[in-house]
Design a protein around this motif. Structure first.
Motif, PDB file in Angstrom:
ATOM      1  N   SER A   1       0.832  -1.199   0.000  1.00 25.18           N
ATOM      2  CA  SER A   1       0.000   0.000   0.000  1.00 25.18           C
ATOM      3  C   SER A   1       0.871   1.255   0.000  1.00 25.18           C
ATOM      4  O   SER A   1       1.841   1.338   0.762  1.00 25.18           O
ATOM      5  CB  SER A   1      -0.907   0.008   1.240  1.00 25.18           C
ATOM      6  OG  SER A   1      -1.559   1.257   1.369  1.00 25.18           O
ATOM      7  N   PRO A   2       0.521   2.244  -0.827  1.00 25.75           N
ATOM      8  CA  PRO A   2       1.239   3.523  -0.791  1.00 25.75           C
ATOM      9  C   PRO A   2       0.938   4.310   0.483  1.00 25.75           C
ATOM     10  O   PRO A   2       1.591   5.308   0.776  1.00 25.75           O
ATOM     11  CB  PRO A   2       0.715   4.258  -2.030  1.00 25.75           C
ATOM     12  CG  PRO A   2      -0.642   3.666  -2.277  1.00 25.75           C
ATOM     13  CD  PRO A   2      -0.530   2.230  -1.853  1.00 25.75           C
ATOM     14  N   GLU A   3      -0.031   3.814   1.230  1.00 23.65           N
ATOM     15  CA  GLU A   3      -0.483   4.460   2.465  1.00 23.65           C
ATOM     16  C   GLU A   3       0.632   4.560   3.508  1.00 23.65           C
ATOM     17  O   GLU A   3       0.769   5.574   4.193  1.00 23.65           O
ATOM     18  CB  GLU A   3      -1.652   3.623   3.012  1.00 23.65           C
ATOM     19  CG  GLU A   3      -2.067   3.879   4.422  1.00 23.65           C
ATOM     20  CD  GLU A   3      -2.876   5.140   4.570  1.00 23.65           C
ATOM     21  OE1 GLU A   3      -2.852   5.733   5.640  1.00 23.65           O
ATOM     22  OE2 GLU A   3      -3.523   5.543   3.585  1.00 23.65           O
ATOM     23  N   GLN A   4       1.414   3.499   3.627  1.00 24.67           N
ATOM     24  CA  GLN A   4       2.362   3.409   4.743  1.00 24.67           C
ATOM     25  C   GLN A   4       3.403   2.339   4.423  1.00 24.67           C
ATOM     26  O   GLN A   4       3.093   1.318   3.811  1.00 24.67           O
ATOM     27  CB  GLN A   4       1.589   3.008   6.016  1.00 24.67           C
ATOM     28  CG  GLN A   4       2.358   3.028   7.300  1.00 24.67           C
ATOM     29  CD  GLN A   4       2.458   4.422   7.883  1.00 24.67           C
ATOM     30  OE1 GLN A   4       1.487   5.150   7.916  1.00 24.67           O
ATOM     31  NE2 GLN A   4       3.644   4.787   8.322  1.00 24.67           N
ATOM     32  N   ALA A   5       4.631   2.548   4.856  1.00 23.82           N
ATOM     33  CA  ALA A   5       5.644   1.509   4.700  1.00 23.82           C
ATOM     34  C   ALA A   5       5.248   0.285   5.523  1.00 23.82           C
ATOM     35  O   ALA A   5       4.649   0.422   6.600  1.00 23.82           O
ATOM     36  CB  ALA A   5       6.998   2.044   5.163  1.00 23.82           C
ATOM     37  N   ASP A   6       5.563  -0.887   5.019  1.00 25.33           N
ATOM     38  CA  ASP A   6       5.282  -2.154   5.709  1.00 25.33           C
ATOM     39  C   ASP A   6       3.791  -2.424   5.891  1.00 25.33           C
ATOM     40  O   ASP A   6       3.387  -3.136   6.814  1.00 25.33           O
ATOM     41  CB  ASP A   6       5.988  -2.209   7.078  1.00 25.33           C
ATOM     42  CG  ASP A   6       7.496  -2.322   6.935  1.00 25.33           C
ATOM     43  OD1 ASP A   6       7.948  -2.886   5.923  1.00 25.33           O
ATOM     44  OD2 ASP A   6       8.225  -1.853   7.826  1.00 25.33           O
ATOM     45  N   LEU A   7       2.973  -1.854   5.010  1.00 26.06           N
ATOM     46  CA  LEU A   7       1.533  -2.128   5.007  1.00 26.06           C
ATOM     47  C   LEU A   7       1.184  -2.754   3.662  1.00 26.06           C
ATOM     48  O   LEU A   7       1.432  -2.166   2.606  1.00 26.06           O
ATOM     49  CB  LEU A   7       0.731  -0.845   5.233  1.00 26.06           C
ATOM     50  CG  LEU A   7      -0.797  -0.958   5.191  1.00 26.06           C
ATOM     51  CD1 LEU A   7      -1.315  -2.009   6.158  1.00 26.06           C
ATOM     52  CD2 LEU A   7      -1.426   0.406   5.499  1.00 26.06           C
ATOM     53  N   PHE A   8       0.621  -3.956   3.704  1.00 26.02           N
ATOM     54  CA  PHE A   8       0.365  -4.716   2.484  1.00 26.02           C
ATOM     55  C   PHE A   8      -1.122  -5.084   2.411  1.00 26.02           C
ATOM     56  O   PHE A   8      -1.814  -5.122   3.431  1.00 26.02           O
ATOM     57  CB  PHE A   8       1.218  -5.996   2.467  1.00 26.02           C
ATOM     58  CG  PHE A   8       2.686  -5.729   2.645  1.00 26.02           C
ATOM     59  CD1 PHE A   8       3.502  -5.494   1.554  1.00 26.02           C
ATOM     60  CD2 PHE A   8       3.238  -5.693   3.920  1.00 26.02           C
ATOM     61  CE1 PHE A   8       4.852  -5.227   1.724  1.00 26.02           C
ATOM     62  CE2 PHE A   8       4.589  -5.430   4.098  1.00 26.02           C
ATOM     63  CZ  PHE A   8       5.396  -5.191   2.993  1.00 26.02           C
ATOM     64  N   CYS A   9      -1.575  -5.379   1.204  1.00 24.11           N
ATOM     65  CA  CYS A   9      -3.004  -5.690   1.023  1.00 24.11           C
ATOM     66  C   CYS A   9      -3.184  -6.779  -0.026  1.00 24.11           C
ATOM     67  O   CYS A   9      -2.557  -6.753  -1.086  1.00 24.11           O
ATOM     68  CB  CYS A   9      -3.744  -4.420   0.597  1.00 24.11           C
ATOM     69  SG  CYS A   9      -5.527  -4.664   0.327  1.00 24.11           S
TER      70      CYS A   9
END
Length: 289
Positions: free
Chosen positions: A105-113
């Motif tokens: 996710s471009p939302e936050q580092a180390d955040l995946f979907c």
């Protein structure tokens, strides 16, 4: 003499500073949450997205699995989920490796979907005739977690607001259930049935499953009803309910339209602070004392 506005600003500053000075513990093993409530409109997807962003912001590696055909969590996390995009549908129906469909996710580092596409709408029917239909997500997730080099600290599964095979797959894949409950009339309606269903899944399909967390959402402090509902839920579930309550917030409602969580949209807002505090509570509760 202090005004109500000055007191509110002072309180927000105090909470913000307390969060900045806090280092959250990471779990010793992956914690897998299914976020579920059969009742729609309780802030389920909003809770998944914002808790995931809050946990990632605190230094955890977080995976969101969007199991709702509407794909709202995928939208809020800014990941591609147009028709034809490799998605959770391919994982549970076509046996595609989860690693092949995970997006960062471009939302936050180390955040995946793991995104959901409209293809998922027909998955309930397709799963009916499949072998081990209730375990398909669980097996794919277990393989992914075993093979990923860096490891994942938290998995949050966003369910559709119904108890079909998709939701059952989520319950079988998880070890913990997080139930968002809105602080409004009929808040506890249907909760008894949900708990009965969870108990049945625990008994027959997943003995490790437990309701670990209840989060009160959409709290309007101006109404007596909201306070009464919060008190009633706490009486019924004293150990499971988080101290943190998520307020009704324009910022929380606006954020998804920008493809963002409220954490990145307006981290200084009361709603963002509440989700950061809820994430901190969840992180601390998972560490043995």
């Amino acid at each position: 003499m202090s005004t109500p506005l000055a007191s509110e600003i002072s309180d927000l500053n105090r909470r913000r500073q307390a969060l900045e000075e806090t280092t959250l513990p990471l779990p010793s093993r992956t914690r897998v949450f299914t976020v579920s409530n059969q009742k729609g409109g309780v802030g389920k997807t909003t809770t998944v997205v914002n808790l995931a962003a809050a946990l990632a912001r605190s230094g955890a590696r977080v995976l969101v699995i969007d199991l709702d055909p509407q794909g709202n969590a995928s939208t809020a996390l800014g990941v591609e989920h147009r028709e034809g995009t490799p998605s959770v549908y391919d994982v549970i129906v076509n046996d595609t490796e989860m690693a092949e469909v995970v997006q960062e996710s471009p939302e936050q580092a180390d955040l995946f979907c793991v995104p959901a596409t409209i293809d998922l709408a027909g998955a309930e029917i397709e799963l009916v005739s499949m072998v081990a239909r209730e375990q398909r997500l669980s097996r794919a997730l277990r393989t992914f977690l075993d093979e990923i080099a860096e490891g994942i600290d938290y998995v949050l599964i966003d369910c559709p607001p119904s108890l079909g095979l998709l939701t059952i797959n989520a319950f079988v894949a998880a070890t913990e259930v997080l139930i968002p409950i809105q602080c409004e009339y009929y808040a506890l309606e249907g909760l008894g049935q949900l708990l009965k269903n969870i108990s049945m899944i625990e008994k027959h399909l997943n003995p490790k499953l437990k309701v670990s967390t209840i989060l009160l959402t959409m709290f309007d402090s101006r109404t007596n009803l909201a306070h009464q509902v919060a008190e009633e839920v706490r009486q019924h579930f004293p150990k499971e309910v988080l101290e943190t309550i998520i307020p009704r917030s324009v910022r929380i409602s606006e954020a998804p339209s920008y493809g963002q969580s409220v954490i990145s949209y307006d981290v200084a807002s009361p709603g963002a602070l509440s989700y950061l505090e809820a994430a901190a509570e969840i992180a601390r509760r998972g560490v043995p004392r």
